[in-house]
Design a protein around this motif. Structure first.
Motif, PDB file in Angstrom:
ATOM      1  N   GLY A  79     -14.671  -3.695  20.915  1.00 24.49           N
ATOM      2  CA  GLY A  79     -13.942  -4.701  20.551  1.00 24.49           C
ATOM      3  C   GLY A  79     -12.841  -4.211  19.574  1.00 24.49           C
ATOM      4  N   VAL A  80     -12.369  -2.995  19.146  1.00 26.21           N
ATOM      5  CA  VAL A  80     -11.848  -2.700  17.980  1.00 26.21           C
ATOM      6  C   VAL A  80     -10.297  -2.198  18.938  1.00 26.21           C
ATOM      7  CG1 VAL A  80     -10.854  -0.868  16.571  1.00 26.21           C
ATOM      8  CG2 VAL A  80     -13.462  -1.647  16.568  1.00 26.21           C
ATOM      9  N   ASP A  81      -9.405  -2.980  18.413  1.00 22.33           N
ATOM     10  CA  ASP A  81      -8.025  -2.803  19.025  1.00 22.33           C
ATOM     11  C   ASP A  81      -6.991  -2.244  18.021  1.00 22.33           C
ATOM     12  OD1 ASP A  81      -8.754  -3.937  21.453  1.00 22.33           O
ATOM     13  OD2 ASP A  81      -8.507  -5.841  20.735  1.00 22.33           O
ATOM     14  N   GLY A  82      -6.170  -1.366  18.382  1.00 24.63           N
ATOM     15  CA  GLY A  82      -5.122  -0.812  17.545  1.00 24.63           C
ATOM     16  C   GLY A  82      -5.375   0.520  16.689  1.00 24.63           C
ATOM     17  N   VAL A  83      -6.680   0.927  16.894  1.00 20.97           N
ATOM     18  CA  VAL A  83      -7.094   2.115  16.050  1.00 20.97           C
ATOM     19  C   VAL A  83      -7.825   2.996  17.206  1.00 20.97           C
ATOM     20  CG1 VAL A  83      -8.520   2.963  14.147  1.00 20.97           C
ATOM     21  CG2 VAL A  83      -7.356   0.947  13.875  1.00 20.97           C
ATOM     22  N   GLN A  84      -7.643   4.383  17.259  1.00 22.84           N
ATOM     23  CA  GLN A  84      -8.398   5.402  17.972  1.00 22.84           C
ATOM     24  C   GLN A  84      -8.812   6.547  17.117  1.00 22.84           C
ATOM     25  OE1 GLN A  84      -5.676   6.245  21.212  1.00 22.84           O
ATOM     26  NE2 GLN A  84      -4.125   6.921  20.033  1.00 22.84           N
ATOM     27  N   THR A  85      -9.846   7.006  17.605  1.00 24.84           N
ATOM     28  CA  THR A  85     -10.145   8.335  17.014  1.00 24.84           C
ATOM     29  C   THR A  85      -9.065   9.452  16.709  1.00 24.84           C
ATOM     30  OG1 THR A  85     -12.392   8.205  17.962  1.00 24.84           O
ATOM     31  CG2 THR A  85     -11.759  10.546  17.262  1.00 24.84           C
ATOM     32  N   GLY A  86      -8.917   9.857  15.620  1.00 20.34           N
ATOM     33  CA  GLY A  86      -7.949  10.785  15.242  1.00 20.34           C
ATOM     34  C   GLY A  86      -6.803  10.189  14.237  1.00 20.34           C
ATOM     35  N   ASP A  87      -6.801   8.707  14.432  1.00 19.36           N
ATOM     36  CA  ASP A  87      -5.830   8.212  13.521  1.00 19.36           C
ATOM     37  C   ASP A  87      -5.911   8.380  12.010  1.00 19.36           C
ATOM     38  OD1 ASP A  87      -4.464   7.205  15.814  1.00 19.36           O
ATOM     39  OD2 ASP A  87      -5.291   5.193  15.583  1.00 19.36           O
ATOM     40  N   ARG A  88      -4.739   8.754  11.345  1.00 13.01           N
ATOM     41  CA  ARG A  88      -4.657   8.566   9.936  1.00 13.01           C
ATOM     42  C   ARG A  88      -4.947   7.258   9.504  1.00 13.01           C
ATOM     43  NH1 ARG A  88      -1.405  13.262   6.921  1.00 13.01           N
ATOM     44  NH2 ARG A  88      -2.640  15.098   7.603  1.00 13.01           N
ATOM     45  N   VAL A  89      -5.665   6.844   8.637  1.00  9.73           N
ATOM     46  CA  VAL A  89      -5.637   5.599   7.848  1.00  9.73           C
ATOM     47  C   VAL A  89      -5.658   5.587   6.356  1.00  9.73           C
ATOM     48  CG1 VAL A  89      -6.866   4.456   9.987  1.00  9.73           C
ATOM     49  CG2 VAL A  89      -8.019   5.555   8.120  1.00  9.73           C
ATOM     50  N   VAL A  90      -5.180   4.455   6.051  1.00 10.49           N
ATOM     51  CA  VAL A  90      -5.367   4.096   4.469  1.00 10.49           C
ATOM     52  C   VAL A  90      -6.486   2.963   4.396  1.00 10.49           C
ATOM     53  CG1 VAL A  90      -4.316   2.841   2.659  1.00 10.49           C
ATOM     54  CG2 VAL A  90      -3.140   4.568   3.669  1.00 10.49           C
ATOM     55  N   LEU A  91      -7.421   3.302   3.684  1.00 13.58           N
ATOM     56  CA  LEU A  91      -8.360   2.164   3.435  1.00 13.58           C
ATOM     57  C   LEU A  91      -7.934   1.058   2.394  1.00 13.58           C
ATOM     58  CD1 LEU A  91     -11.176   2.639   4.819  1.00 13.58           C
ATOM     59  CD2 LEU A  91      -9.822   4.734   4.618  1.00 13.58           C
ATOM     60  N   VAL A  92      -8.434  -0.540   2.737  1.00 12.47           N
ATOM     61  CA  VAL A  92      -8.068  -1.351   2.178  1.00 12.47           C
ATOM     62  C   VAL A  92      -9.246  -2.403   1.711  1.00 12.47           C
ATOM     63  CG1 VAL A  92      -6.915  -3.687   2.184  1.00 12.47           C
ATOM     64  CG2 VAL A  92      -5.809  -1.730   3.531  1.00 12.47           C
ATOM     65  N   PHE A  93      -9.398  -2.667   0.329  1.00 13.74           N
ATOM     66  CA  PHE A  93     -10.434  -2.999  -0.438  1.00 13.74           C
ATOM     67  C   PHE A  93     -10.524  -4.661  -0.159  1.00 13.74           C
ATOM     68  CE2 PHE A  93      -7.371  -3.122  -3.786  1.00 13.74           C
ATOM     69  CZ  PHE A  93      -7.651  -4.378  -4.301  1.00 13.74           C
ATOM     70  N   VAL A  94      -9.775  -5.427   0.610  1.00 15.01           N
ATOM     71  CA  VAL A  94     -10.119  -6.852   0.768  1.00 15.01           C
ATOM     72  C   VAL A  94      -9.786  -6.758   2.296  1.00 15.01           C
ATOM     73  CG1 VAL A  94      -9.639  -9.114   0.526  1.00 15.01           C
ATOM     74  CG2 VAL A  94      -9.362  -7.611  -1.446  1.00 15.01           C
ATOM     75  N   PRO A  95     -10.955  -6.914   3.349  1.00 14.01           N
ATOM     76  CA  PRO A  95     -10.657  -7.176   4.685  1.00 14.01           C
ATOM     77  C   PRO A  95     -10.625  -8.720   4.948  1.00 14.01           C
ATOM     78  CG  PRO A  95     -13.199  -7.003   4.092  1.00 14.01           C
ATOM     79  CD  PRO A  95     -12.149  -6.709   2.802  1.00 14.01           C
ATOM     80  N   SER A  96      -9.341  -8.876   5.549  1.00 15.15           N
ATOM     81  CA  SER A  96      -9.122 -10.385   5.771  1.00 15.15           C
ATOM     82  C   SER A  96      -9.522 -10.919   7.025  1.00 15.15           C
ATOM     83  CB  SER A  96      -7.642 -10.517   5.642  1.00 15.15           C
ATOM     84  OG  SER A  96      -6.827  -9.646   6.420  1.00 15.15           O
ATOM     85  N   CYS A  97     -10.142 -11.813   7.006  1.00 11.39           N
ATOM     86  CA  CYS A  97     -10.812 -12.435   8.297  1.00 11.39           C
ATOM     87  C   CYS A  97      -9.684 -13.060   9.497  1.00 11.39           C
ATOM     88  CB  CYS A  97     -11.600 -13.556   8.262  1.00 11.39           C
ATOM     89  SG  CYS A  97     -11.129 -15.147   7.578  1.00 11.39           S
ATOM     90  N   GLY A  98      -8.457 -13.476   8.853  1.00 14.90           N
ATOM     91  CA  GLY A  98      -7.537 -14.036   9.463  1.00 14.90           C
ATOM     92  C   GLY A  98      -7.426 -15.267   9.973  1.00 14.90           C
ATOM     93  N   SER A  99      -8.613 -16.154   9.698  1.00 12.72           N
ATOM     94  CA  SER A  99      -8.716 -17.632  10.137  1.00 12.72           C
ATOM     95  C   SER A  99      -9.073 -18.618   8.690  1.00 12.72           C
ATOM     96  CB  SER A  99      -9.704 -17.580  11.026  1.00 12.72           C
ATOM     97  OG  SER A  99     -11.095 -17.006  10.694  1.00 12.72           O
ATOM     98  N   CYS A 100      -9.649 -17.962   7.648  1.00 13.65           N
ATOM     99  CA  CYS A 100      -9.823 -19.041   6.577  1.00 13.65           C
ATOM    100  C   CYS A 100      -8.464 -19.387   6.069  1.00 13.65           C
ATOM    101  CB  CYS A 100     -10.623 -18.060   5.477  1.00 13.65           C
ATOM    102  SG  CYS A 100      -9.709 -16.890   4.495  1.00 13.65           S
ATOM    103  N   LYS A 101      -8.756 -20.437   4.972  1.00 13.57           N
ATOM    104  CA  LYS A 101      -7.570 -21.169   4.274  1.00 13.57           C
ATOM    105  C   LYS A 101      -6.593 -20.280   3.598  1.00 13.57           C
ATOM    106  CE  LYS A 101      -6.691 -24.572   0.721  1.00 13.57           C
ATOM    107  NZ  LYS A 101      -7.327 -25.539  -0.273  1.00 13.57           N
ATOM    108  N   ALA A 102      -7.142 -19.241   3.090  1.00  7.22           N
ATOM    109  CA  ALA A 102      -6.329 -18.248   2.424  1.00  7.22           C
ATOM    110  C   ALA A 102      -5.575 -17.560   3.456  1.00  7.22           C
ATOM    111  CB  ALA A 102      -7.197 -17.306   1.600  1.00  7.22           C
ATOM    112  N   CYS A 103      -6.263 -16.954   4.635  1.00  6.65           N
ATOM    113  CA  CYS A 103      -5.371 -15.982   5.521  1.00  6.65           C
ATOM    114  C   CYS A 103      -4.435 -16.927   6.110  1.00  6.65           C
ATOM    115  CB  CYS A 103      -6.326 -15.649   6.458  1.00  6.65           C
ATOM    116  SG  CYS A 103      -7.375 -14.299   5.797  1.00  6.65           S
ATOM    117  N   ALA A 104      -5.028 -18.034   6.764  1.00  3.80           N
ATOM    118  CA  ALA A 104      -4.068 -19.068   7.132  1.00  3.80           C
ATOM    119  C   ALA A 104      -2.693 -19.507   6.553  1.00  3.80           C
ATOM    120  CB  ALA A 104      -4.628 -20.322   7.650  1.00  3.80           C
ATOM    121  N   SER A 105      -2.777 -19.258   5.317  1.00  2.00           N
ATOM    122  CA  SER A 105      -1.709 -19.809   4.348  1.00  2.00           C
ATOM    123  C   SER A 105      -0.596 -18.815   3.953  1.00  2.00           C
ATOM    124  CB  SER A 105      -2.105 -20.599   3.093  1.00  2.00           C
ATOM    125  OG  SER A 105      -2.869 -19.567   2.322  1.00  2.00           O
ATOM    126  N   GLY A 106      -1.122 -17.410   4.754  1.00  2.00           N
ATOM    127  CA  GLY A 106      -0.376 -16.181   4.217  1.00  2.00           C
ATOM    128  C   GLY A 106      -0.639 -15.211   3.120  1.00  2.00           C
TER     129      GLY A 106
END
Length: 374
Positions: A79-106
């Motif tokens: 179910g992972v989209d937009g990332v594939q093996t071999g990609d270079r990435v930066v790690l982020v220390f707050v994973p955002s769910c996208g649907s809570c009040k804070a995420c919905a408010s930007g």
């Protein structure tokens, strides 16, 4: 894989002797639905790591520390989209769910579900996957645990970057750049012609300086007790720099009545109080440091309504990592953000305890670790 594990907080100094972090062999975890396996290439040592070790930030133990890093995707779960093996990435220390009040408010940096998972040592999509050789649960640090050869993280904890960005530079965009630059742009919303004073020339404070000088006609003052940090702030673009003892004099000489914005990147209630006293009418104090929970702020309450002063908390620079990391990297490409100046040196992970002393003493800004010698 080898991971740096904290089993007991509040170890005495020097850390080189008390050795609060132990290098342990753990099974490489397997990513579940919505998760990514990352081979950590570079991991930075940050004061937020030290805050867990010295008890300023209470976290469930044992914990695999580290939260600022760059790496290469080694595997993806269902179910992972937009990332594939071999990609270079930066790690982020707050994973955002996208649907809570804070995420919905930007405001994904304040994601409720992300904060809950980070506080419990779990991941956004499920409980902790790290285990010792005997099966003991090992908690994740801020959904990342970057002081390890590999990390399983939520898809929301990675931002894919282009291959032209050096891994040393890329790592520092995950925390220092997001927090410092965002404090200026998003939290304070510094405008053209305003004056800014930044206390604490660690990586976050220096990133804030870099951002503030990009805004036209600003006056930027950098404050740190160490002369070498003052000199580095000037290299990062600060117009003036000095020690805390001369901060008031610098403000008076170069701004008149006071500064429009003060950014506290030390993690000290006393420094916050000093910043508040340097504000002009209507000025804003932006707090990005992490004081010990026992510290209390003592300011005259009348200053809020009486002079229009504001106190703003800024977590992860109010950033949206998927938007801001690519934008900040482009600013770096354009020569506007010399993030590489934050990189003091690179050491093997085996030197991590000695490095805690160097960070606590202000001898390094960002020390990066490699894993080749493990």
């Amino acid at each position: 894989m080898t991971s740096a594990i904290l089993r007991t907080a509040n170890a005495g100094r020097p850390y080189a002797d008390s050795a609060p972090l132990t290098l342990e062999r753990l099974p490489v975890p397997v990513p579940r639905a919505g998760e990514v396996l990352v081979k950590i290439e570079r991991a930075s040592l940050c004061h937020s790591d030290l805050s867990v070790i010295n008890g300023s930030r209470i976290r469930p133990l044992p914990m695999a520390l580290g939260h600022e890093a760059s790496g290469t995707v080694a595997g993806v779960g269902p179910g992972v989209d937009g990332v594939q093996t071999g990609d270079r990435v930066v790690l982020v220390f707050v994973p955002s769910c996208g649907s809570c009040k804070a995420c919905a408010s930007g405001r994904p940096a304040l994601c409720h579900r992300g904060a809950e998972a980070n506080g419990s040592g779990d991941l956004l999509h499920g409980e902790a996957v790290l285990r010792s050789q005997s099966g003991e649960r090992i908690n994740h640090h801020l959904g990342v645990s970057a002081f390890s050869e590999y990390a399983v993280v939520a898809r929301e904890s990675v931002v894919v970057i282009d291959d032209d960005v050096p891994l040393d530079v890329a790592a520092m965009f995950g925390c220092a750049a997001l927090t410092g630059i965002g404090a200026v742009i998003h939290s304070a919303k510094v405008a053209a012609g305003q004056s800014v004073i930044v206390f604490g020339m660690g990586a976050v404070g220096l990133a804030a300086v870099m951002a503030a000088v990009q805004i036209p006609y600003t006056t930027v003052i950098a404050i740190d007790p160490l002369p070498e940090k003052q000199a580095l702030a000037l290299r990062c673009g600060a117009h003036f720099a000095g020690s805390p003892e001369v901060a008031a004099e610098l403000v008076s000489r170069h701004t008149g009545f006071g500064v429009d914005v003060a950014i506290e990147a030390v993690g000290s209630a006393k420094v916050m109080e000093a910043c508040f006293g340097l504000l002009d009418r209507g000025g804003a104090l932006v707090s990005v440091g992490l004081p010990h929970p026992d510290q209390m702020l003592n300011v005259q309450a009348l200053q809020f309504a009486g002079t229009g002063k504001r106190l703003i908390g800024s977590y992860m620079g109010d950033a949206d990592p998927s938007r801001d990391i690519p934008a900040y990297i482009q600013m770096w490409r354009d020569g506007r953000l010399p993030i590489e100046l934050l990189h003091t040196d690179t050491r093997p992970l085996t030197e991590i305890n000695e490095s805690l002393d160097a960070l606590a003493d202000g001898l390094v800004v960002r020390r990066l670790f490699t894993f080749d010698a493990l």
